[in-house]
Design a protein around this motif. Sequence first.
Motif, PDB file in Angstrom:
ATOM      1  N   LEU A  23      46.364  67.428  20.491  1.00  0.00           N
ATOM      2  CA  LEU A  23      47.517  66.550  20.330  1.00  0.00           C
ATOM      3  C   LEU A  23      48.641  66.928  21.288  1.00  0.00           C
ATOM      4  N   GLY A  24      48.915  68.229  21.453  1.00  0.00           N
ATOM      5  CA  GLY A  24      49.981  68.667  22.352  1.00  0.00           C
ATOM      6  C   GLY A  24      49.753  68.219  23.795  1.00  0.00           C
ATOM      7  N   PRO A  25      48.592  68.548  24.397  1.00  0.00           N
ATOM      8  CA  PRO A  25      48.315  68.070  25.758  1.00  0.00           C
ATOM      9  C   PRO A  25      48.330  66.544  25.869  1.00  0.00           C
ATOM     10  N   TRP A  26      47.865  65.872  24.843  1.00  0.00           N
ATOM     11  CA  TRP A  26      47.902  64.401  24.825  1.00  0.00           C
ATOM     12  C   TRP A  26      49.344  63.921  24.929  1.00  0.00           C
ATOM     13  N   THR A  65      40.579  69.649  25.006  1.00  0.00           N
ATOM     14  CA  THR A  65      41.824  69.520  25.760  1.00  0.00           C
ATOM     15  C   THR A  65      41.649  68.604  26.955  1.00  0.00           C
ATOM     16  N   ASP A  66      40.516  68.716  27.641  1.00  0.00           N
ATOM     17  CA  ASP A  66      40.265  67.859  28.802  1.00  0.00           C
ATOM     18  C   ASP A  66      40.196  66.392  28.395  1.00  0.00           C
ATOM     19  N   LEU A  67      39.581  66.112  27.252  1.00  0.00           N
ATOM     20  CA  LEU A  67      39.498  64.726  26.777  1.00  0.00           C
ATOM     21  C   LEU A  67      40.889  64.208  26.403  1.00  0.00           C
ATOM     22  N   ALA A  85      36.365  54.549  19.534  1.00  0.00           N
ATOM     23  CA  ALA A  85      36.420  54.151  20.943  1.00  0.00           C
ATOM     24  C   ALA A  85      36.635  55.333  21.880  1.00  0.00           C
ATOM     25  N   ILE A  86      36.937  56.504  21.327  1.00  0.00           N
ATOM     26  CA  ILE A  86      37.277  57.656  22.170  1.00  0.00           C
ATOM     27  C   ILE A  86      36.141  58.007  23.129  1.00  0.00           C
ATOM     28  N   SER A  87      34.938  58.104  22.612  1.00  0.00           N
ATOM     29  CA  SER A  87      33.800  58.495  23.459  1.00  0.00           C
ATOM     30  C   SER A  87      33.578  57.515  24.593  1.00  0.00           C
ATOM     31  N   SER A  88      33.665  56.232  24.301  1.00  0.00           N
ATOM     32  CA  SER A  88      33.414  55.229  25.344  1.00  0.00           C
ATOM     33  C   SER A  88      34.494  55.266  26.414  1.00  0.00           C
ATOM     34  N   ILE A  89      35.752  55.493  26.008  1.00  0.00           N
ATOM     35  CA  ILE A  89      36.845  55.563  26.987  1.00  0.00           C
ATOM     36  C   ILE A  89      36.657  56.770  27.904  1.00  0.00           C
TER      37      ILE A  89
END
Length: 475
Positions: A23-26, A65-67, A85-89
């Motif tokens: 969440l922080g890196p996002w 973190t990379d994602l 949808a996270i995986s597809s993005i």
Amino acid sequence: MEHCISIFDMLKIGVGPSSSHTLGPWRAAEQFLAELREKNQLDKVHFVKVDLYGSLSLTGVGHATDLAVMLGLSGQNPETIPVDAISSIVNDIKDNNFLLLGNEIKIPFFSEEDIRFNKNFLPFHANGMTFTASFNDNSEYTSTFYSIGGGFVVKEDQENYNKNKNLKCAFPYLIDNAQDLLNFCNEQNRSISEVVYENEKAMRSEVAINHELMRIWETMLECMYIGCHSEGILPGGLNVRRRAFDMHQNLIGEAQYTTPQEWLETIRKTEVKFRQILKWVSCFALAVNEVNASLGRVVTAPTNGSAGVIPAVLMYYLVIENHNAGEKEIKQFLMVAGEIGSIFKKGSTISAAMGGCQAEIGVSSAMAAAALCELLGGTPEQVQMAAEIAMEHHLGLTCDPIGGLVQIPCIERNTMGAIKAINAAELALETDAKNAKVPLDKVIDTMWQTAKDMNSKYKETSEGGLAVAVNLADC
């Protein structure tokens, strides 16, 4: 000191598996986009590179973190993005080697080259990251952020950070520590939740406060529901089997329901012997953190790695202790929990990269213990005693995730933190607070000193403890 930390800063809706590493890196990526927009430079960006440092580098892959960086740069919101949808993005970015920056500008992006993992630590905090945007004229813009736990992000410039800390807000009750809170409760003859509510009203309308508190609870309830009804293996390579599903099936039997609220009412009708209670509380906590481990939506409370403790204890109160409880008690619980968490953040840390797991599970257990104690009729003094007892018995707890994943021992630790919270609340209720030997502020000070004394390899680096005693090959 940090006077103005809202309970909604401590209880935030986001995506797993980690508040500091996901969440922080996002959120840092979102802030970086905001800076580019302020400078009217977003549409001039040619490419972006991200450097992760310290703990973000050492356990970044296991914590996604990379994602998170890619999703943040793409303009996705962790509160609203469909988790399915996270995986597809992410796969689309990796497969096609481009990213829609801020959901506006298409730029080339090679994830394995443009996200760089640097094992060295930046001086300000263990969770550092630098974003660099290169423009068409070959100039660059660089910005460094630090993820300091619980989804909180600050800039590199410590002077500006200190200035921000000294900003006063409109809270009528300025609380730096536990004693301040206790003084206001006694002076005003109010409970802790009543003092907190008055502070929150200085920032939001009562309608907004009530709506947001219930939105937080509904997210928690849905998370527990999803976790209890999902089976299979968690992602990441450890081959950890979800346990909440089987435990829940054994406890719920053949009962029929269709919604999370109907599920809650159904649990109220189940057998409540001591062993069943232990299993239910553990089941709730496991469910949340299994959802968290699979990049599901959780409430950071105060972190993602400890997200299961508070919902498990609140659910315990609703389905075991008080079948008549509803919105009033839910909001009261969350306000107390959020305030106790903010005091720990001000006086110590809620970042495992700074303080080990005592800063996550320990703090969440203290938050839950205090909140439960007030619901069970505890005085403000007893509420603080409950928080102190819970933290006292988490002091020194290390953070040593196997494979850098928020799974072993993290998921089980939430069950332990929840059970300890219930026990701490009961002990406090059976104690005359005048006989307390350790004030809450003292245990917070001790926690911070313990954090500073702790070897860095036990602070979310996966370089010590179980993380080196057990490896992926063993799993």
